[in-house]
Enzyme design. Structure first.
Site, short mmCIF file in Angstrom:
data_model
loop_
_atom_site.label_atom_id
_atom_site.label_comp_id
_atom_site.label_asym_id
_atom_site.label_seq_id
_atom_site.Cartn_x
_atom_site.Cartn_y
_atom_site.Cartn_z
N ARG A 1 0.82 -1.23 0.00
CA ARG A 1 0.00 0.00 0.00
C ARG A 1 0.85 1.27 0.00
NH1 ARG A 1 -5.42 -0.97 2.22
NH2 ARG A 1 -6.03 -2.78 1.03
N ARG B 1 -3.16 6.52 1.47
CA ARG B 1 -3.64 7.73 2.16
C ARG B 1 -2.66 8.36 3.13
NH1 ARG B 1 -8.81 4.87 4.14
NH2 ARG B 1 -7.24 3.25 4.01
N ARG C 1 -7.04 12.04 -4.40
CA ARG C 1 -8.23 11.26 -4.07
C ARG C 1 -9.45 12.15 -3.82
NH1 ARG C 1 -11.80 8.47 -3.32
NH2 ARG C 1 -12.09 6.68 -1.96
N ASP D 1 -6.87 -2.53 -7.25
CA ASP D 1 -7.41 -3.18 -6.06
C ASP D 1 -7.74 -4.62 -6.39
OD1 ASP D 1 -8.29 -2.24 -3.21
OD2 ASP D 1 -9.72 -3.77 -3.84
N TYR E 1 -14.87 -11.49 0.28
CA TYR E 1 -15.49 -10.18 0.02
C TYR E 1 -16.80 -10.34 -0.74
CZ TYR E 1 -11.58 -7.59 1.86
OH TYR E 1 -10.66 -7.06 2.71
O1 CP3 Z 1 0.13 -1.53 -2.53
C1 CP3 Z 1 -0.19 -0.59 -3.30
O2 CP3 Z 1 0.22 0.58 -3.17
C2 CP3 Z 1 -1.06 -0.91 -4.48
C3 CP3 Z 1 -2.43 -0.67 -4.28
C4 CP3 Z 1 -3.32 -1.62 -3.52
C5 CP3 Z 1 -4.56 -1.19 -3.02
N1 CP3 Z 1 -5.25 -2.29 -2.59
C6 CP3 Z 1 -5.04 0.20 -3.02
C7 CP3 Z 1 -6.05 0.61 -2.03
C8 CP3 Z 1 -3.22 -2.99 -3.29
C9 CP3 Z 1 -2.07 -3.95 -3.54
C10 CP3 Z 1 -4.46 -3.40 -2.71
C11 CP3 Z 1 -4.78 -4.79 -2.37
C12 CP3 Z 1 -5.95 -5.08 -1.55
N2 CP3 Z 1 -7.17 -4.50 -1.58
C13 CP3 Z 1 -6.00 -6.13 -0.61
C14 CP3 Z 1 -4.90 -7.11 -0.33
C15 CP3 Z 1 -3.87 -6.52 0.56
C16 CP3 Z 1 -4.32 -6.42 1.98
O3 CP3 Z 1 -4.37 -5.26 2.46
O4 CP3 Z 1 -4.60 -7.43 2.60
C17 CP3 Z 1 -7.28 -6.12 -0.03
C18 CP3 Z 1 -7.78 -7.05 1.06
C19 CP3 Z 1 -8.02 -5.09 -0.66
C20 CP3 Z 1 -9.43 -4.71 -0.43
C21 CP3 Z 1 -9.50 -3.35 0.11
N3 CP3 Z 1 -9.29 -2.21 -0.62
C22 CP3 Z 1 -9.78 -2.98 1.45
C23 CP3 Z 1 -10.07 -3.92 2.59
C24 CP3 Z 1 -9.74 -1.58 1.49
C25 CP3 Z 1 -10.10 -0.72 2.65
C26 CP3 Z 1 -9.00 -0.64 3.62
C27 CP3 Z 1 -8.55 0.76 3.76
O5 CP3 Z 1 -7.34 0.93 3.93
O6 CP3 Z 1 -9.40 1.66 3.71
C28 CP3 Z 1 -9.38 -1.13 0.19
C29 CP3 Z 1 -9.19 0.27 -0.19
C30 CP3 Z 1 -7.90 0.66 -0.79
N4 CP3 Z 1 -7.17 -0.08 -1.67
C31 CP3 Z 1 -7.23 1.89 -0.55
C32 CP3 Z 1 -6.06 1.87 -1.33
C33 CP3 Z 1 -5.05 2.96 -1.47
C34 CP3 Z 1 -7.74 3.05 0.33
C35 CP3 Z 1 -9.05 3.50 -0.18
C36 CP3 Z 1 -9.21 4.97 -0.44
O7 CP3 Z 1 -8.30 5.64 -0.96
O8 CP3 Z 1 -10.32 5.43 -0.19
#
Ligand code: CP3
Length: 355
Positions: free
Chosen positions: A29, A33, A42, A78, A158
């Site tokens: 990630r 944020r 964003r 994502d 999910y």
């Molecule tokens: O790593 C990186 O920089 C690449 C981007 C990336 C995102 N999601 C961007 C994201 C990657 C590799 C993911 C993978 C992802 N997404 C996973 C597997 C990794 C892990 O964390 O276990 C999972 C389970 C998801 C599903 C997901 N997406 C969740 C549970 C959430 C909410 C959690 C949160 O931090 O709010 C997201 C949102 C998400 N994916 C964000 C980002 C930058 C934040 C959302 C936003 O900007 O509003």
């Protein structure tokens, strides 16, 4: 496709078990944020609009690369784009996370997905490939680019839970009540994932990471039955399909919480095994054996620690893993309230370790 030559190949050398100049490091990630430039972007754009617009995804992927001396980039996307390609609605709600308003409720709901298979990944997810190609060009060979996907069990969670969950009890109910239908769903997802990863490799991804983030909800027996066979199939089938043209595109498996399966993960067909912070590095190395690269595993909360503590933790971790076949990372994604300057402290501490 031809891309600018790679200048910093420490990450890929660590993957191959070759000598490195310094321990390579990237952060799960890393485009997110905690970065003010991400938050600003964003505010103007919806989450999936960024994912679906190659120029936006490229810009956000490059943000942490401009700011820090990271050794790898990861395409901004994502894991939930696969449920979307299977016709499901996914919303990203600020402060809540992902929401799937029409989750799979009964096993008959698999029929809703079957209308969309086989998924033409180029048509449905081609925007990810375009973002990868564009990012590879704009990286100008600075560091390699990682592509990724969610693993079948994690995606299934999910799709059934309709979002995050503390227990995954709805998804686990499927395992206990309807194991055969569960496997049908996992196989359906596996087929899409394989094509999706091959598409990413063809577009220019230099390593493919599979996130089985919800492995922690399974025990050893359930993992053997409902996760591992699909993870293995993915590695095997992707490598078979990529063939000789691209050479090998290495792969990483990150099964969060699957410390119980480390030996098996070490022999699952992946070059890199990612681990979370609940496993001691020395024990992890003993259990996965000498022939895979380990990735991880600092507690993401360690980035809240004062400079000296954080430096000491990073150094101790690096020394425990050693410089050979090791990629430094956190044990899970970075939290949004981490001070950006602490990321730099972490990276520098890793780069100066084991010299
Ligand atoms: O790593 C990186 O920089 C690449 C981007 C990336 C995102 N999601 C961007 C994201 C990657 C590799 C993911 C993978 C992802 N997404 C996973 C597997 C990794 C892990 O964390 O276990 C999972 C389970 C998801 C599903 C997901 N997406 C969740 C549970 C959430 C909410 C959690 C949160 O931090 O709010 C997201 C949102 C998400 N994916 C964000 C980002 C930058 C934040 C959302 C936003 O900007 O509003």
């Amino acid at each position: 496709m031809s891309f600018p030559p790679l200048k910093n190949d420490n990450f890929l050398r660590a993957v191959r078990g070759e000598k490195v100049d310094h321990i390579p490091v990237w952060i799960m990630r890393q485009a997110g944020r905690y970065l003010p430039e991400f938050r600003e972007f964003r505010e103007k754009h919806n989450f999936f609009e960024i994912c679906q617009t190659p120029a936006y995804a490229t810009e956000v992927t490059l943000q942490p690369i401009r700011r820090y001396p990271l050794d790898a980039s990861i395409i901004f996307s994502d894991i939930l784009v696969i449920p979307q390609a299977l016709g499901m609605t996914v919303e990203m709600r600020p402060g809540v996370g992902p929401v799937l308003p029409e989750p799979l409720v009964t096993v008959e709901d698999i029929g809703r997905l079957e209308k969309y298979v086989p998924v033409n990944v180029q048509e449905k997810l081609g925007y990810v490939g375009e973002a990868i190609t564009m990012t590879r060009k704009q990286l100008e060979g600075k560091v390699p680019l990682i592509g990724f996907t969610g693993a079948p069990w994690t995606l299934m969670c999910y799709m059934i839970e309709g979002g995050g969950s503390k227990t995954m009890s709805k998804a686990k109910k499927w395992i206990y009540k309807s194991p055969q239908e569960t496997k049908k769903l996992l196989s359906l997802l596996t087929d899409v994932i394989v094509d999706y990863l091959v598409m990413q490799a063809n577009a220019g991804a230099q390593l493919l990471q599979v996130f089985e983030s919800n492995a922690e909800y399974l025990g050893p027996d359930q993992f053997d039955e409902f996760s591992l066979p699909y993870l293995k199939q993915i590695a095997y089938r992707v490598k078979e399909k990529i063939g000789c043209e691209l050479g090998t595109v290495p792969m990483t498996v990150f099964a969060k919480g699957a410390h119980y399966a480390l030996e098996k993960l070490g022999q699952s067909g992946y070059e890199v095994v990612g681990i979370d912070w609940t496993v001691d590095p020395v024990e992890a190395r003993k259990r996965v054996g000498p022939n895979v690269t380990l990735q991880g595993n600092l507690d993401p909360c360690a980035l809240y620690a004062p400079k000296e503590t954080l430096e000491k933790m990073a150094k101790t971790m690096a020394e425990k893993f050693g410089k050979h076949r090791y990629i430094a990372n956190l044990g899970h994604g970075i939290y949004p309230d981490v001070p950006p300057e602490n990321v730099e402290i972490f990276i520098n501490a890793i780069h100066s370790a084991c010299q």
